[in-house]
Design an enzyme around this catalytic site. Structure first.
Site, PDB file in Angstrom:
ATOM      1  CB  SER A 243      20.013  18.963 -37.340  1.00  0.00           C
ATOM      2  OG  SER A 243      20.509  19.542 -38.540  1.00  0.00           O
ATOM      3  CG  ASP A 244      19.095  25.381 -35.390  1.00  0.00           C
ATOM      4  OD1 ASP A 244      19.079  25.865 -36.539  1.00  0.00           O
ATOM      5  OD2 ASP A 244      18.880  26.067 -34.377  1.00  0.00           O
ATOM      6  CD1 TRP A 245      20.822  25.652 -42.519  1.00  0.00           C
ATOM      7  CD2 TRP A 245      19.202  24.722 -41.292  1.00  0.00           C
ATOM      8  NE1 TRP A 245      19.794  25.295 -43.372  1.00  0.00           N
ATOM      9  CE2 TRP A 245      18.795  24.717 -42.656  1.00  0.00           C
ATOM     10  CE3 TRP A 245      18.348  24.161 -40.354  1.00  0.00           C
ATOM     11  CZ2 TRP A 245      17.568  24.201 -43.077  1.00  0.00           C
ATOM     12  CZ3 TRP A 245      17.118  23.653 -40.767  1.00  0.00           C
ATOM     13  CH2 TRP A 245      16.751  23.680 -42.111  1.00  0.00           C
ATOM     14  N   GLY A 246      23.658  23.162 -38.553  1.00  0.00           N
ATOM     15  CA  GLY A 246      24.949  23.016 -37.894  1.00  0.00           C
ATOM     16  C   GLY A 246      24.841  22.418 -36.509  1.00  0.00           C
ATOM     17  N   GLY A 247      23.702  21.851 -36.175  1.00  0.00           N
ATOM     18  CA  GLY A 247      23.484  21.305 -34.839  1.00  0.00           C
ATOM     19  C   GLY A 247      23.979  19.884 -34.641  1.00  0.00           C
TER      20      GLY A 247
END
Length: 745
Positions: A243-247
Site C-alpha cells: 500500500s501507499d503509506w496510509g492508503g
C-alpha cells in the site's frame, strides 16, 4: 531445457513457501503483512524470516528515519547519489539510459541495506498542475511503457525489488486520500494501465504500490477489480502489492483483496488495519485465515526472489552507493535530458572564448533541489547547481556575476518531517508523530490545510512584489553591462511537491515580468529553466533561445554548462505537451482537475497531444519536440505488411549539419476511416539515431499488430481492425517528415 528448469525451481520454491506458512502462527503471519516501523515490515526471527526494508524514492535512496517517528536519524552515512527525476529520464527517450538509471538506483538501494525501492513513478501526466508530475515520466502510455521495462529490470538485477507506483491513475494531489476518480473502461485500459502492464509482464516487477485515490468508488488499495481481476488474473502478477503509506482504510476490504503489505505514516503499528483489527475478525470467524496465507505467500515469494531467504541466500548481490561510475552515468543522463526548445539565429552554443563578463540572473541558478518534493527528497552527496556548473566550466578566465533577479520566500522549517502532517493534522510535533483521525476528520483537516496554504501564498505575493522592484532593477542594470546573459528560472519544490497541486501554470515569483523587462534590453539573453512540469511562456515569441531542464540530478550544473557552451549537443525531447496557456488544457475546460470529492475523466482518451490534435489547438511546444545544434533530414520511407499483421518500416536519417548529434525519430499511427473513435495519431515506436556530421543511417522498425489495436469494452479485450493506417514519421508529433499507408488484413 532452461524453461523446464525454471518451472522445476518455481515448484520447489512454492513447496518451501507452503512449508513455511504451515509453521507460522497467526500472530507471526499478521506481523508480516503490516509495518513494524515506518519503513519496515514485521520479521519472524524464529523461522529466519527477515523484515522487508523499504525506502523512497525515484531520485535516490531516502535518508534514514527513526523507526517510529518522522525525524531523520541524523546519520552522516546516508548521503547518496541524486538521480535525475523520472521526468528528466523520460526526456532522454533513451531506453538504455533507463536501464542504467535503474541499475544505479538498485545498486544504491542494496548498498544501503534495503530490499524494496519505492520507484519508479509512472502515472500518466493528465494535467500540468499535478504536484507530483516531476516524479512521473510522461503523458504518453507507450513512452512510459518503453522506459519502465528496462528501468525495472535494471533495479532488480541488484537483488532489489522495484515497487512500481502508484497503481493506478494517481492524477492529482488535491484530496488525494479520498478523491473518487470516475474512469471509463476504455480510457483506463488504453491510457492509465499500459505502462503498469508492461512493468508486470515485460519488466517482471516484483512489487507494485497501490495508489491513494479511489477508482469508480473503491480505494485502489482495497479495489478487488483492480488488484484481483486486472493485476492478478488478467496480467498474471504473482508479486507483492504494497500500500501507499496510509492508503488502506478498511480492514475487511483490504483483507479480501490482493493487498499484501500495509504501510502507513503512523507509529501505532499494531492498530494498522491489517494488524490487530484483522486478527480480531479472524478470531471471530468473520474472515478466513487463508486470506492472510495468500498475502504471506506473496511476501515470501518476494523474499525468495531477492535471495533474502532460501538456498541462494548467501549469493545475494552486494550493492554500492556514491561510486564514481554512478556519477558519470548520472551526468550522461542529465546531458541527454535537457531540451533545447528554441534557438533562433543559432544563439546557442555560446563561445566561452569571446565572453569576458557573463551575467547569470535568477534564483534557480543557485538553488539546490534534492532535499525537497515530498517522499522524493533525498540527502544528496552533492548537487551542482547551474551557477556552480558555469563557473567550474569557465575556470576563472571569464568574470561571472550572479544576480538573484527575483525574490523567493524562505522555506518553512520544522523539527518534524513534512510526512508527519501529510495525512492529517499532527499533534505532539516535538516527537514527530502523526495522530490518527477518522476519515471525515482527516478530510476536513486536509481541506483546511489546503486553504491555509493558499492563503499563505497570497500573503507571500505582496512580500515578493515589494522586494522584486529592487531586484529587477539590479538585474536589468547588470544585463546591460555583460558580454552574455543567462537567465536561470523555473520552479522549485515549494511549488511542485507531493501533497498539493499547483494553483496555476505561471512561473512563480513574478519571473514573467522580469523576463519581459530583460528582453527589452537584451534580445540575446539565453533563457533557461529548471522545473518538473510545464509553465506558460507568454514572452516566448520575443525570446531567441530557451533551454528547459527537468530536475536532472546531482550533475545538473555540469550538464547545463556543457550544453550552453557546446561541448555537448542537446538531444532531449519533451515527454509531455507544453500548452500555450493553462486554459487550453482539456482539464481546465471541463473543470475536472483539483476538485475535492469526485472527478470524472470526461475527456477519456483526449488529453495531452491527443486533445490538441483533435481540437486543432497549437501548444507552445508539442509532445516530442526538441532541437539540436545540427539538422537532420528524413527520406525513403518504405512499408511492408508481413502476413497482413505486422508492418516493417524502413527510412533513412541524415545529419546535414557540421557537428555530430542525436535525432529521436518518432513513429505515430493514424487510422484511416476507423470503425471506432480513435485519436488522430498515437505514438507507437521511436528510436534514437546518433550520427556524425554528414553521415546517414537506415532505420528499420517493426510495428506489431497490437500496436494498431484499441480496447473493445464489449469484448473486454484489445482488437485490431482490418483496414488502412497512415504511418507518420517525424521529429515530434507536429514535425512530421514522412508519411505512408499500411494495410492490415
Amino acid at each position: 531445457m532452461l524453461k523446464k528448469e525454471e518451472k522445476n525451481n518455481e515448484k520447489k520454491r512454492e513447496k518451501e513457501i507452503g512449508k513455511l506458512i504451515k509453521k507460522l502462527t497467526l500472530d507471526e503471519k499478521i506481523a508480516m503483512i503490516h509495518g513494524a516501523s515506518l519503513f519496515r515490515s514485521g520479521a519472524v526471527e524464529r523461522l529466519g524470516i527477515p523484515a522487508i526494508e523499504t525506502s523512497d524514492g525515484p531520485m535516490g535512496v531516502r535518508a534514514e528515519f527513526m523507526d517510529d517517528r518522522w525525524i531523520p536519524s541524523g546519520n552522516e552515512d546516508d548521503m547518496v547519489s541524486y538521480l535525475p527525476s523520472n521526468s528528466a529520464l523520460a526526456s532522454t527517450w533513451n531506453t538504455e539510459l533507463a536501464h542504467d538509471m535503474g541499475c544505479i538506483l538498485g545498486a544504491e538501494t542494496r548498498g544501503r541495506g534495503k530490499d524494496v525501492i519505492l520507484a519508479p513513478g509512472i502515472n500518466i501526466k493528465r494535467d500540468p498542475l499535478c504536484g507530483r508530475n516531476f516524479e512521473y515520466m510522461t503523458e504518453d502510455p507507450r513512452l512510459a511503457a518503453s522506459l519502465v521495462v528496462p528501468f525495472v529490470k535494471g533495479v532488480q538485477e541488484n537483488d532489489v525489488a522495484a515497487c512500481v507506483k502508484h497503481f493506478a491513475a494517481n492524477v492529482q494531489e488535491t484530496d488525494r486520500l479520498m478523491v473518487n476518480e470516475e474512469i471509463d473502461e476504455r480510457t483506463l485500459y488504453e491510457i492509465y494501465l499500459p505502462a503498469f502492464r508492461a512493468a508486470v509482464q515485460e519488466g517482471k516487477a516484483y512489487s507494485i504500490m497501490g495508489a491513494y485515490n479511489k477508482i469508480n468508488g473503491f480505494h485502489c488499495c482495497e479495489n478487488k477489480r483492480l488488484l484481483d481481476e486486472v493485476l492478478r488474473k488478467e496480467w498474471g502478477f504473482d508479486g507483492a502489492v504494497i500500500s501507499d503509506w496510509g492508503g488502506v482504510h478498511k480492514t475487511r476490504e483490504a483483507a479480501e483483496c490482493s493487498m499484501d503489505l500495509e504501510m502507513s505514516v503512523y507509529s501505532d503499528f499494531d492498530e494498522y488495519k491489517l494488524a490487530n483489527p484483522l486478527k480480531e475478525l479472524i478470531q471471530k470467524g468473520e474472515i478466513s485465515e487463508q486470506l492472510v496465507d495468500a498475502k504471506v505467500r506473496n511476501l515470501l515469494r518476494l523474499m525468495y526472489r531477492l535471495k533474502m531467504i532460501g538456498s541462494k541466500k548467501d549469493s545475494r548481490k552486494a550493492g554500492a552507493y556514491n561510486v564514481p561510475a554512478h556519477r558519470e552515468m548520472i551526468l550522461k543522463t542529465a546531458q541527454q535530458s535537457m531540451i533545447l526548445l528554441k534557438n533562433e539565429k543559432s544563439l546557442l552554443p555560446l563561445d566561452a572564448k569571446k565572453i569576458k563578463k557573463l551575467v547569470v540572473i535568477g534564483a534557480n541558478a543557485a538553488k539546490l533541489h534534492s532535499n525537497g518534493g515530498g517522499s522524493a527528497e533525498i540527502k544528496a552527496l552533492y548537487e551542482i547547481c547551474p551557477l556552480a556548473g558555469l563557473k567550474m566550466y569557465l575556470g576563472g578566465n571569464t568574470e561571472v556575476k550572479y544576480v538573484k533577479g527575483y525574490h523567493v520566500p524562505e522555506e518553512t522549517t520544522a523539527e518534524e518531517n513534512w510526512q508527519a502532517t501529510s495525512l492529517d493534522e499532527a499533534q505532539g510535533l516535538e516527537i514527530g508523530q502523526a495522530v490518527r483521525t477518522d476519515e471525515a476528520g482527516n478530510y476536513e483537516r486536509n481541506r483546511k490545510g489546503e486553504e491555509e496554504r493558499l492563503a499563505k501564498i497570497e500573503r507571500e505575493k505582496a512580500e515578493i512584489h515589494q522586494k522584486n522592484e529592487k531586484l529587477f532593477a539590479q538585474a536589468i542594470e547588470a544585463a546591460k553591462e555583460a558580454d552574455a546573459v543567462i537567465f536561470v528560472g523555473g520552479m522549485n519544490h515549494m511549488i511542485e511537491c507531493e501533497g498539493y497541486d499547483r494553483s496555476d501554470m505561471e512561473l512563480p515569483y513574478e519571473q514573467d515580468i522580469l523576463i519581459e523587462e530583460l528582453l527589452k534590453v537584451r534580445k540575446d539573453i539565453v533563457l533557461t529553466f529548471v522545473g518538473g512540469s510545464p509553465v506558460e511562456m507568454p514572452w516566448r515569441d520575443q525570446a531567441q533561445a530557451i533551454l528547459w531542464s527537468y530536475y536532472a540530478g546531482m550533475e545538473t550544473g555540469n550538464a547545463f554548462a556543457k550544453i550552453i557552451f557546446g561541448e555537448v549537443n542537446p538531444s532531449g525531447r519533451l515527454p509531455e505537451t507544453f500548452p500555450a496557456k493553462y486554459e487550453d488544457c482539456v482539464t481546465a475546460k471541463n473543470g475536472q482537475f483539483g476538485v475535492w470529492g469526485k472527478i470524472t475523466l470526461e475527456e477519456g482518451l483526449y488529453y495531452g497531444y491527443r486533445y490538441y490534435d483533435r481540437q486543432r489547438i497549437t501548444p507552445a511546444f508539442c509532445f516530442g519536440h526538441g532541437l539540436s545544434y545540427t539538422n537532420f533530414e528524413y527520406s525513403g520511407l518504405t512499408l511492408k505488411a508481413e502476413k497482413g499483421k505486422n508492418v516493417k518500416l524502413t527510412f533513412t536519417v541524415k545529419n546535414t549539419g557540421k557537428r555530430a548529434g542525436i535525432e529521436t525519430a518518432q513513429v505515430y499511427i493514424a487510422p484511416i476511416a476507423p470503425q471506432e473513435d480513435r485519436p488522430d495519431k498515437e505514438l507507437k515506436a521511436f528510436t534514437r539515431v546518433e550520427l556524425g556530421a554528414g553521415r546517414s543511417k537506415k532505420v528499420s522498425l517493426i510495428l506489431k499488430q497490437e500496436d494498431f489495436a484499441y480496447f473493445d469494452v464489449h469484448l473486454h479485450k484489445f482488437i485490431t481492425d482490418a483496414g488502412d493506417y497512415e504511418i507518420v514519421v517525424g521529429a515530434s508529433c507536429e514535425d512530421i517528415r514522412l508519411r505512408g499507408i499500411a494495410t492490415l488484413s
